[in-house]
Design a protein around this motif. Structure first.
Motif, PDB file in Angstrom:
ATOM      1  N   MET A   1      34.027  36.846  47.880  1.00 50.60           N
ATOM      2  CA  MET A   1      35.319  36.052  48.113  1.00 50.60           C
ATOM      3  C   MET A   1      34.481  34.745  48.893  1.00 50.60           C
ATOM      4  O   MET A   1      33.675  34.810  49.532  1.00 50.60           O
ATOM      5  N   SER A   2      35.303  33.688  48.647  1.00 50.20           N
ATOM      6  CA  SER A   2      34.862  32.191  49.000  1.00 50.20           C
ATOM      7  C   SER A   2      34.910  32.392  50.416  1.00 50.20           C
ATOM      8  O   SER A   2      35.928  32.704  51.146  1.00 50.20           O
ATOM      9  N   SER A   3      34.068  31.656  51.198  1.00 52.08           N
ATOM     10  CA  SER A   3      33.824  31.604  52.590  1.00 52.08           C
ATOM     11  C   SER A   3      35.037  30.377  52.906  1.00 52.08           C
ATOM     12  O   SER A   3      35.366  30.407  54.277  1.00 52.08           O
TER      13      SER A   3
ATOM     14  N   ASP B   1      40.941  42.885  39.000  1.00 49.87           N
ATOM     15  CA  ASP B   1      41.546  42.201  39.934  1.00 49.87           C
ATOM     16  C   ASP B   1      41.328  40.826  40.227  1.00 49.87           C
ATOM     17  O   ASP B   1      40.141  40.267  40.196  1.00 49.87           O
ATOM     18  N   ILE B   2      42.233  39.897  40.516  1.00 48.40           N
ATOM     19  CA  ILE B   2      42.283  38.477  40.720  1.00 48.40           C
ATOM     20  C   ILE B   2      42.928  38.148  42.014  1.00 48.40           C
ATOM     21  O   ILE B   2      44.022  38.481  42.052  1.00 48.40           O
ATOM     22  N   LEU B   3      42.337  37.324  42.906  1.00 50.68           N
ATOM     23  CA  LEU B   3      43.050  36.988  43.906  1.00 50.68           C
ATOM     24  C   LEU B   3      43.944  35.699  43.786  1.00 50.68           C
ATOM     25  O   LEU B   3      42.826  34.754  43.359  1.00 50.68           O
ATOM     26  N   ILE B   4      45.124  35.473  43.874  1.00 48.09           N
ATOM     27  CA  ILE B   4      45.594  33.964  43.742  1.00 48.09           C
ATOM     28  C   ILE B   4      46.236  33.608  44.819  1.00 48.09           C
ATOM     29  O   ILE B   4      46.543  34.335  45.773  1.00 48.09           O
ATOM     30  N   GLN B   5      46.306  32.413  44.982  1.00 51.66           N
ATOM     31  CA  GLN B   5      47.082  31.589  46.048  1.00 51.66           C
ATOM     32  C   GLN B   5      48.408  31.374  45.436  1.00 51.66           C
ATOM     33  O   GLN B   5      48.559  30.712  44.462  1.00 51.66           O
ATOM     34  N   VAL B   6      49.468  31.923  46.067  1.00 50.20           N
ATOM     35  CA  VAL B   6      50.544  31.966  45.630  1.00 50.20           C
ATOM     36  C   VAL B   6      51.371  30.495  45.692  1.00 50.20           C
ATOM     37  O   VAL B   6      51.499  29.938  46.863  1.00 50.20           O
ATOM     38  N   ASP B   7      51.957  30.000  44.636  1.00 50.28           N
ATOM     39  CA  ASP B   7      52.402  28.489  44.746  1.00 50.28           C
ATOM     40  C   ASP B   7      53.960  28.592  44.648  1.00 50.28           C
ATOM     41  O   ASP B   7      54.632  27.765  45.200  1.00 50.28           O
TER      42      ASP B   7
ATOM     43  N   GLU C   1      58.284  38.254  40.442  1.00 48.04           N
ATOM     44  CA  GLU C   1      58.209  36.877  39.428  1.00 48.04           C
ATOM     45  C   GLU C   1      57.560  35.969  40.299  1.00 48.04           C
ATOM     46  O   GLU C   1      58.402  35.053  41.028  1.00 48.04           O
ATOM     47  N   PHE C   2      56.289  35.514  39.927  1.00 46.79           N
ATOM     48  CA  PHE C   2      55.654  34.438  40.769  1.00 46.79           C
ATOM     49  C   PHE C   2      54.504  33.681  39.918  1.00 46.79           C
ATOM     50  O   PHE C   2      54.207  34.247  38.982  1.00 46.79           O
ATOM     51  N   ALA C   3      54.448  32.766  40.801  1.00 40.33           N
ATOM     52  CA  ALA C   3      53.060  31.916  40.004  1.00 40.33           C
ATOM     53  C   ALA C   3      52.124  31.374  41.089  1.00 40.33           C
ATOM     54  O   ALA C   3      52.291  31.280  42.126  1.00 40.33           O
ATOM     55  N   GLY C   4      50.603  31.131  40.583  1.00 35.09           N
ATOM     56  CA  GLY C   4      49.722  30.680  41.661  1.00 35.09           C
ATOM     57  C   GLY C   4      48.674  30.301  40.927  1.00 35.09           C
ATOM     58  O   GLY C   4      48.503  30.049  39.932  1.00 35.09           O
ATOM     59  N   THR C   5      47.526  30.247  41.712  1.00 35.90           N
ATOM     60  CA  THR C   5      46.328  29.197  41.549  1.00 35.90           C
ATOM     61  C   THR C   5      45.213  30.553  41.666  1.00 35.90           C
ATOM     62  O   THR C   5      45.089  31.155  42.960  1.00 35.90           O
ATOM     63  N   VAL C   6      44.322  30.681  40.680  1.00 36.63           N
ATOM     64  CA  VAL C   6      43.197  31.757  40.888  1.00 36.63           C
ATOM     65  C   VAL C   6      42.290  31.087  41.833  1.00 36.63           C
ATOM     66  O   VAL C   6      41.674  30.046  41.969  1.00 36.63           O
ATOM     67  N   VAL C   7      41.905  31.790  42.977  1.00 37.62           N
ATOM     68  CA  VAL C   7      41.059  31.684  43.999  1.00 37.62           C
ATOM     69  C   VAL C   7      39.496  32.401  44.037  1.00 37.62           C
ATOM     70  O   VAL C   7      38.617  32.168  44.450  1.00 37.62           O
ATOM     71  N   SER C   8      39.866  33.742  43.645  1.00 35.16           N
ATOM     72  CA  SER C   8      38.654  34.606  43.848  1.00 35.16           C
ATOM     73  C   SER C   8      38.807  35.795  42.731  1.00 35.16           C
ATOM     74  O   SER C   8      39.907  36.230  42.433  1.00 35.16           O
ATOM     75  N   HIS C   9      37.464  36.321  42.425  1.00 33.77           N
ATOM     76  CA  HIS C   9      37.372  37.467  41.578  1.00 33.77           C
ATOM     77  C   HIS C   9      36.827  38.656  42.278  1.00 33.77           C
ATOM     78  O   HIS C   9      36.113  38.402  43.290  1.00 33.77           O
ATOM     79  N   PHE C  10      37.144  39.812  41.618  1.00 34.67           N
ATOM     80  CA  PHE C  10      36.024  40.951  42.181  1.00 34.67           C
ATOM     81  C   PHE C  10      34.468  40.682  41.741  1.00 34.67           C
ATOM     82  O   PHE C  10      34.262  39.684  40.966  1.00 34.67           O
TER      83      PHE C  10
ATOM     84  N   GLU D   1      38.297  40.453  30.877  1.00 32.84           N
ATOM     85  CA  GLU D   1      39.889  39.830  31.008  1.00 32.84           C
ATOM     86  C   GLU D   1      40.015  38.973  32.527  1.00 32.84           C
ATOM     87  O   GLU D   1      40.673  37.950  32.296  1.00 32.84           O
ATOM     88  N   ALA D   2      39.405  39.507  33.055  1.00 37.42           N
ATOM     89  CA  ALA D   2      39.278  38.457  34.489  1.00 37.42           C
ATOM     90  C   ALA D   2      38.537  37.403  34.496  1.00 37.42           C
ATOM     91  O   ALA D   2      39.003  36.257  34.859  1.00 37.42           O
ATOM     92  N   SER D   3      37.434  37.236  33.742  1.00 37.73           N
ATOM     93  CA  SER D   3      36.448  36.227  33.625  1.00 37.73           C
ATOM     94  C   SER D   3      37.171  35.052  32.838  1.00 37.73           C
ATOM     95  O   SER D   3      36.775  33.875  33.041  1.00 37.73           O
ATOM     96  N   VAL D   4      38.326  35.376  32.180  1.00 38.86           N
ATOM     97  CA  VAL D   4      38.765  34.093  31.321  1.00 38.86           C
ATOM     98  C   VAL D   4      39.397  33.449  32.333  1.00 38.86           C
ATOM     99  O   VAL D   4      39.802  32.354  32.133  1.00 38.86           O
ATOM    100  N   PHE D   5      39.970  33.679  33.280  1.00 41.97           N
ATOM    101  CA  PHE D   5      40.655  32.937  34.198  1.00 41.97           C
ATOM    102  C   PHE D   5      39.745  32.443  35.292  1.00 41.97           C
ATOM    103  O   PHE D   5      39.417  33.282  36.409  1.00 41.97           O
ATOM    104  N   GLU D   6      39.500  31.270  35.031  1.00 38.67           N
ATOM    105  CA  GLU D   6      38.274  30.596  36.145  1.00 38.67           C
ATOM    106  C   GLU D   6      39.045  30.191  37.312  1.00 38.67           C
ATOM    107  O   GLU D   6      40.267  30.043  37.592  1.00 38.67           O
ATOM    108  N   ILE D   7      38.515  29.837  38.487  1.00 38.31           N
ATOM    109  CA  ILE D   7      38.921  29.524  39.710  1.00 38.31           C
ATOM    110  C   ILE D   7      39.564  28.388  39.470  1.00 38.31           C
ATOM    111  O   ILE D   7      39.278  27.285  38.789  1.00 38.31           O
TER     112      ILE D   7
END
Length: 382
Positions: free
Chosen positions: A1-3, A36-42, A72-81, A87-93
């Motif tokens: 996870m990003s510092s 798993d992907i961590l997103i910031q919910v927008d 039902e939500f939307a967000g921006t990818v901020v971190s991966h496992f 499948e997760a790698s397709v979604f870049e930060i």
């Protein structure tokens, strides 16, 4: 996870049934599996099912309290496992994604994930993942959802948000949009067939009016309350060809059938009316109205699930050959198709936005039943 990420976040929690949400500061969730992907919910949209869940009308859900709702939500990818799946790698930060409730951590092995009983090639996902997985979790229902600043999601359930669509526009489509779009697909209609939408001014219904017209169907919207009726009429006025919107309180279904039959040059009752109806309200009156509107051999698609169910007249099924099917939600394939269709044809939900801290005010507004959608916009300050 990003510092650069914070250690904690704000989230709205349900602490018991029949209670308002409570805003808490809690530790940031972390990806724990390759998908798993961590997103910031927008943006996070409020659904009728959020109300049903909070009222304790979904036995066994949530699995425990306190609980974060919203599926039902939307967000921006901020971190991966640390070792992400392909499948997760397709979604870049930085990628913008839409998140439906189903399916988080699908098992990949059950009969649903193996697609053994899915006959519809349009709805069929690739083998190994299904939104109907019998062992999967569901965001906002069995596990925490989107009423929070961050959320862990499953890469396989995500849909890229088109460039011409905002997060606030995308969030309502993650349940309301894909549900009504999937229900329309299940009708099996051809161009110029007639379809009716019971509850045409609600969260799903006003989207259904737009989708069905853009799909080339002849559309009838039905409402029985002033505010949603006004929403449906407003939506219809901006569509071409313009759907017919009727007030079920003022017009009998049998009279509407006769009008449609006259337009189509039909004289036999079995030929008059609609090829399909979609029932969105939870009332028996709406169900009965919709069944009356159908032609012989018509299709009734039920999306709502009232606690006491619906009474079905066997004569409709036996003598008129009405087919009654249920439709829960679209597949991941249908989800992506729906988003692209929405972007291409300008289908958008009518919505009002609130900051996360005012979620309870949003819920109060929901109970006024004015139609459209209500959305938490994380960019808004309290």
């Amino acid at each position: 996870m990003s510092s650069k990420l914070p250690d904690s976040m704000q989230a709205q929690y349900l602490e018991a049934y029949h209670q308002p949400y409570k805003l808490r500061s809690v530790p940031l969730p972390k990806p724990s599996e390759p998908h798993d992907i961590l997103i910031q919910v927008d943006a996070a949209s409020y659904c009728h099912t959020d109300y049903v869940l909070a009222e304790g009308q979904m036995p066994g859900l949530p699995k425990s309290f306190p609980h974060i709702g919203c599926h039902e939500f939307a967000g921006t990818v901020v971190s991966h496992f640390q070792s992400p799946s392909k499948e997760a790698s397709v979604f870049e930060i930085g990628a913008r994604v839409g998140v439906p409730g189903r399916s988080f951590h699908a098992c990949g092995n059950c009969f649903e994930c193996r697609n053994e009983r899915v006959a519809d090639p349009v709805a069929k996902d690739e083998v190994g993942y299904s939104v109907n997985c019998v062992d999967a979790e569901n965001n906002g229902l069995s596990k925490d959802g989107g009423f929070s600043e961050y959320a862990v999601v499953d890469a396989r359930q995500l849909a890229p948000i088109p460039d011409n669509m905002t997060a606030v526009e995308a969030a309502p489509l993650m349940c309301a949009g894909v549900t009504i779009y999937g229900a329309l697909k299940r009708c099996g209609l051809k161009k110029d067939d007639r379809v009716g939408i019971l509850g045409a001014g609600g969260g799903l219904g006003h989207l259904g009016l737009q989708y069905s017209v853009k799909m080339g169907y002849r559309v009838l919207g039905i409402e029985a309350a002033d505010a949603p009726l006004a929403v449906a009429q407003g939506i219809a006025s901006n569509l071409s060809p313009k759907p017919l919107v009727v007030d079920a309180r003022a017009r009998k279904a049998s009279d509407v059938v006769q009008e449609l039959g006259a337009q189509d040059g039909k004289k036999t009752r079995g030929e008059m009316g609609l090829d399909a109806v979609i029932v969105l309200p939870e009332s028996q009156a709406a169900f009965d109205y919709g069944m009356t509107l159908l032609k012989t051999h018509g299709i009734c698609v039920i999306v709502s699930f009232p606690e006491k169910g619906f009474h079905i007249d066997s004569r409709d099924v036996v003598f008129r050959d009405i087919k009654i099917i249920g439709s829960l939600v679209g597949s991941n394939k249908v989800l992506r198709e729906m988003l692209n269709f929405s972007a291409e044809h300008g289908v958008r939900a009518l919505s009002n936005s609130y900051p996360l801290a005012k979620l309870n005010e949003l819920v109060e507004e929901y109970h006024k039943a004015k139609g459209g959608k209500l959305v938490v916009d994380m960019s808004l300050q309290s």
